[in-house]
Structure formats: structure tokens, C-alpha cells
Design a protein around this motif. Structure first.
Motif, short mmCIF file in Angstrom:
data_model
loop_
_atom_site.label_atom_id
_atom_site.label_comp_id
_atom_site.label_asym_id
_atom_site.label_seq_id
_atom_site.Cartn_x
_atom_site.Cartn_y
_atom_site.Cartn_z
N TRP A 15 -5.61 -7.11 -5.47
CA TRP A 15 -4.21 -6.89 -5.13
C TRP A 15 -3.98 -7.15 -3.65
N LEU A 43 -1.00 -6.46 -0.44
CA LEU A 43 0.20 -5.75 -0.01
C LEU A 43 0.96 -6.69 0.91
N TYR A 76 6.46 -2.18 0.83
CA TYR A 76 5.57 -3.28 0.48
C TYR A 76 5.73 -3.66 -0.98
N LEU A 78 3.24 -4.91 -4.03
CA LEU A 78 1.84 -5.00 -4.41
C LEU A 78 1.71 -6.05 -5.49
N ASN A 104 3.35 -8.12 -10.24
CA ASN A 104 3.61 -7.10 -9.23
C ASN A 104 3.52 -5.73 -9.89
#
Length: 80
Positions: A35, A37, A47, A49, A58
Motif C-alpha cells: 500500500w 499513502l 491521505y 491509501l 483504494n
């Protein structure tokens, strides 16, 4: 990679959109567990992710407030 230190499982994107995220056995080579950010422009400490796999997803809140993997949507505040 986000890994639970107690059970040693990592967040996995479940390979397709709009499904519940999984906690899966940690595998560093599994791109579904990688992942990133990304800061949201104009929003302090906010943010997105995003999964780095070929199944671009996401992390988002669904209508019941649970986290799930969702098809990326830059206009969705549930993904920030």
C-alpha cells in the motif's frame, strides 16, 4: 505493508473492487498487500491509501462504516 503485530496478518485488497479487505498471511512478495499513502491536495493530514498491485484499489469506508477495497475514485471522500 500494514501488518497486525499480534496475529502477523497483513491487509490484503481481496483482488477486486468493492469487497471487504482481508487480513491474510503476510507475504512480502504479495503485491495485494503493498500500500502507498498519497497526500490529498489541499487537505492537511489527509491521505488516500492505494494498493500497489495490478488490482488498483483504494481503502474506503462503505455505507455501514466498514473498511473495504474500492475502485479508485478521486472524488470520493470515503477514500480519503
Amino acid at each position: 505493508m500494514f501488518t497486525n503485530v499480534i496475529n502477523k496478518l497483513s491487509i490484503d485488497n481481496n483482488k477486486s473492487g468493492n469487497k471487504q479487505l482481508l487480513q491474510w498471511s503476510t507475504t512480502p512478495s504479495n503485491q495485494n498487500q503493498h500500500w502507498k499513502l498519497t497526500p490529498v491536495s489541499g487537505k492537511e493530514a489527509t491521505y488516500t491509501l492505494s494498493c500497489r498491485s495490478n488490482f488498483a484499489q483504494n481503502i474506503a469506508y462503505n455505507s455501514s462504516g466498514a473498511l473495504n477495497a474500492a475502485t479508485p475514485d478521486a472524488n470520493s471522500e470515503n477514500q480519503q
